[in-house]
Design a protein around this motif. Structure first.
Motif, PDB file in Angstrom:
ATOM      1  N   LEU A  17       0.990  -1.328   0.018  1.00  0.00           N
ATOM      2  CA  LEU A  17       0.086  -0.007  -0.061  1.00  0.00           C
ATOM      3  C   LEU A  17       0.979   1.132  -0.033  1.00  0.00           C
ATOM      4  O   LEU A  17       1.757   1.274   0.725  1.00  0.00           O
ATOM      5  N   VAL A  18       0.471   2.234  -0.926  1.00  0.00           N
ATOM      6  CA  VAL A  18       1.450   3.503  -0.932  1.00  0.00           C
ATOM      7  C   VAL A  18       0.672   4.419   0.279  1.00  0.00           C
ATOM      8  O   VAL A  18      -0.677   4.632   0.010  1.00  0.00           O
ATOM      9  N   HIS A 149       8.245   3.303 -11.991  1.00  0.00           N
ATOM     10  CA  HIS A 149       7.648   4.238 -12.864  1.00  0.00           C
ATOM     11  C   HIS A 149       6.258   4.250 -12.985  1.00  0.00           C
ATOM     12  O   HIS A 149       5.529   5.232 -12.999  1.00  0.00           O
ATOM     13  N   ARG A 150       5.748   3.002 -13.268  1.00  0.00           N
ATOM     14  CA  ARG A 150       4.083   2.999 -13.710  1.00  0.00           C
ATOM     15  C   ARG A 150       3.294   3.256 -12.499  1.00  0.00           C
ATOM     16  O   ARG A 150       2.165   3.782 -12.372  1.00  0.00           O
ATOM     17  N   LEU A 151       3.986   2.914 -11.235  1.00  0.00           N
ATOM     18  CA  LEU A 151       3.228   3.260  -9.863  1.00  0.00           C
ATOM     19  C   LEU A 151       3.170   4.604  -9.560  1.00  0.00           C
ATOM     20  O   LEU A 151       2.319   5.258  -9.273  1.00  0.00           O
ATOM     21  N   PHE A 152       4.479   5.286  -9.792  1.00  0.00           N
ATOM     22  CA  PHE A 152       4.423   6.695  -9.840  1.00  0.00           C
ATOM     23  C   PHE A 152       3.275   7.423 -10.571  1.00  0.00           C
ATOM     24  O   PHE A 152       2.998   8.637 -10.295  1.00  0.00           O
ATOM     25  N   THR A 156       0.479   9.945  -9.386  1.00  0.00           N
ATOM     26  CA  THR A 156       0.561  11.358  -9.625  1.00  0.00           C
ATOM     27  C   THR A 156      -0.326  11.999 -10.569  1.00  0.00           C
ATOM     28  O   THR A 156      -0.865  13.056 -10.901  1.00  0.00           O
ATOM     29  N   GLY A 157      -1.049  10.861 -11.580  1.00  0.00           N
ATOM     30  CA  GLY A 157      -1.799  11.066 -12.701  1.00  0.00           C
ATOM     31  C   GLY A 157      -3.257  11.608 -12.555  1.00  0.00           C
ATOM     32  O   GLY A 157      -3.953  12.299 -13.359  1.00  0.00           O
ATOM     33  N   PHE A 164      -7.773   2.195  -7.841  1.00  0.00           N
ATOM     34  CA  PHE A 164      -7.724   0.723  -8.046  1.00  0.00           C
ATOM     35  C   PHE A 164      -6.517   0.474  -8.460  1.00  0.00           C
ATOM     36  O   PHE A 164      -5.655  -0.281  -8.184  1.00  0.00           O
ATOM     37  N   ALA A 165      -6.041   1.406  -9.540  1.00  0.00           N
ATOM     38  CA  ALA A 165      -4.644   0.895 -10.044  1.00  0.00           C
ATOM     39  C   ALA A 165      -3.376   1.172  -9.291  1.00  0.00           C
ATOM     40  O   ALA A 165      -2.690   0.399  -9.344  1.00  0.00           O
ATOM     41  N   ILE A 166      -3.530   2.035  -8.506  1.00  0.00           N
ATOM     42  CA  ILE A 166      -2.192   2.104  -7.452  1.00  0.00           C
ATOM     43  C   ILE A 166      -2.280   0.839  -6.758  1.00  0.00           C
ATOM     44  O   ILE A 166      -1.176   0.453  -6.409  1.00  0.00           O
ATOM     45  N   ARG A 167      -3.334   0.392  -6.122  1.00  0.00           N
ATOM     46  CA  ARG A 167      -3.299  -0.945  -5.274  1.00  0.00           C
ATOM     47  C   ARG A 167      -2.782  -2.013  -6.010  1.00  0.00           C
ATOM     48  O   ARG A 167      -1.980  -2.761  -5.599  1.00  0.00           O
ATOM     49  N   GLN A 168      -3.077  -2.045  -7.439  1.00  0.00           N
ATOM     50  CA  GLN A 168      -2.573  -3.246  -8.119  1.00  0.00           C
ATOM     51  C   GLN A 168      -1.179  -3.056  -8.628  1.00  0.00           C
ATOM     52  O   GLN A 168      -0.413  -3.967  -8.424  1.00  0.00           O
ATOM     53  N   HIS A 169      -0.653  -1.958  -8.859  1.00  0.00           N
ATOM     54  CA  HIS A 169       0.729  -1.299  -9.019  1.00  0.00           C
ATOM     55  C   HIS A 169       1.679  -1.675  -7.826  1.00  0.00           C
ATOM     56  O   HIS A 169       2.657  -2.480  -7.865  1.00  0.00           O
ATOM     57  N   ALA A 170       1.019  -1.427  -6.600  1.00  0.00           N
ATOM     58  CA  ALA A 170       1.752  -1.493  -5.412  1.00  0.00           C
ATOM     59  C   ALA A 170       2.054  -2.926  -5.219  1.00  0.00           C
ATOM     60  O   ALA A 170       3.197  -3.584  -4.572  1.00  0.00           O
ATOM     61  N   GLN A 171       0.950  -3.816  -5.523  1.00  0.00           N
ATOM     62  CA  GLN A 171       1.042  -5.233  -5.398  1.00  0.00           C
ATOM     63  C   GLN A 171       2.314  -5.780  -6.385  1.00  0.00           C
ATOM     64  O   GLN A 171       3.201  -6.642  -5.994  1.00  0.00           O
ATOM     65  N   LEU A 172       2.185  -5.319  -7.591  1.00  0.00           N
ATOM     66  CA  LEU A 172       3.321  -5.852  -8.323  1.00  0.00           C
ATOM     67  C   LEU A 172       4.826  -5.163  -8.079  1.00  0.00           C
ATOM     68  O   LEU A 172       5.443  -5.934  -8.039  1.00  0.00           O
TER      69      LEU A 172
END
Length: 305
Positions: A17-18, A149-152, A156-157, A164-172
């Motif tokens: 989690l970010v 980079h994708r998470l950041f 910020t986007g 939802f996307a942040i949670r998925q990218h944080a997992q990855l």
């Protein structure tokens, strides 16, 4: 092929989690007290020096590096250069401005936490040192840098579906961090090391697939194409425990998930996991968790609402 690491990740309910970050330039320092058991700091761009309790000297974080802090109480990140005064930076929880970030001149940091259930906290705490420094080297870190980079970009986007996307990218990101850490580090004996040991994988597959069976050394050694003695010695050296103790722990992790998420009776669960009686299962469960199966079910469901 059975992926035991994924199985364990699901059982311990691991989540990345970010929680914040900052974009900065020039001489600066950021300090924080830590309440989370597991904290991660990702150096998306730029570089910084990390200091935390238990370290004799700072760790240099370079672009793409990630540090996982294991049960630390405070952290300091410093960096930048120049003759001006050192600025105190307060990380923000939201609103990081990607447009203001110059990837060539700014220091870009994302911070977060790793959430797990009680069993997962024990397992990860045993597997990691006080500070696990994961380096995004040219050979092993390309995927990690890309994930950061994708998470950041999502943080910020401010786009539709970003939460939802942040949670998925944080997992990855968390998965890539642990993958890279395994590749770079001589792991201590424990669950993370045994789950990534190719020679023992066939034996682990038997135990994970059929936890109700009381697997003997002969069966497990035969699956791993090793002698009984060589298998027993390797398993203990890699897992930090004999196969029987590992099987018991695996059963207890399955039991905890069933008691949290299913309505199966304790007696039926005991049979499903290979125990001779409900009392034998209850004794083993209480020895592992400090609670009876029924008490564990009540307390965990009360916590989760």
């Amino acid at each position: 092929m059975t992926d035991q690491l994924s199985e364990v990740f699901e059982l311990v309910e691991v989540r990345g989690l970010v929680s914040g970050g900052f974009v900065a330039q020039g001489s600066r320092v950021s300090r924080a007290s830590l309440a989370e058991t597991f904290k991660f700091l990702a150096m998306v761009g730029g570089q910084a020096r990390l200091l935390t309790d238990g370290l004799d000297a700072p760790i240099e974080l370079l672009p793409g590096d990630v540090a996982i802090l294991n049960n630390r109480t405070e952290v300091e990140l410093s960096g930048g250069n120049g003759d001006g005064p050192v600025r105190e930076i307060e990380p923000v929880e939201s609103g990081l401005d990607l447009l203001a970030a110059d990837w060539n001149t700014h220091d870009i940091v994302l911070g977060g936490r790793i959430d797990l259930n009680e069993a997962g906290q024990t397992l990860l705490g045993e597997a990691l040192p006080p500070v696990a420094h994961v380096q995004a080297s040219p050979t092993t870190g390309a995927n990690l840098r890309g994930s950061l980079h994708r998470l950041f970009d999502e943080v910020t986007g401010n786009r539709i579906g970003s939460a939802f996307a942040i949670r998925q990218h944080a997992q990855l990101v968390l998965l890539e961090v642990l993958r890279t850490y395994v590749e770079q580090t001589e792991l201590p004996p424990g669950w993370l090391r045994v789950l990534t040991d190719e020679r023992l994988r066939p034996a682990l597959t038997l135990m994970h697939s059929h936890p109700d069976k009381l697997w003997g050394l002969n069966d497990l050694a035969r699956a791993a194409a090793m002698s009984r003695t060589a298998f027993a010695e390797r398993f203990r050296a890699v897992a930090g425990m004999p196969p029987r103790a590992y099987l018991n722990r695996w059963r207890m992790m399955l039991a905890q998930r069933a008691l949290r998420d299913a309505d199966i009776s304790v007696g039926a669960l005991a049979i499903e996991l290979g125990y001779a009686s409900e009392s034998a299962f209850s004794t083993a469960f209480k020895r592992e968790t400090g609670q009876s199966p029924l008490r564990y079910r009540l307390t965990t469901r009360a916590r989760t609402g």
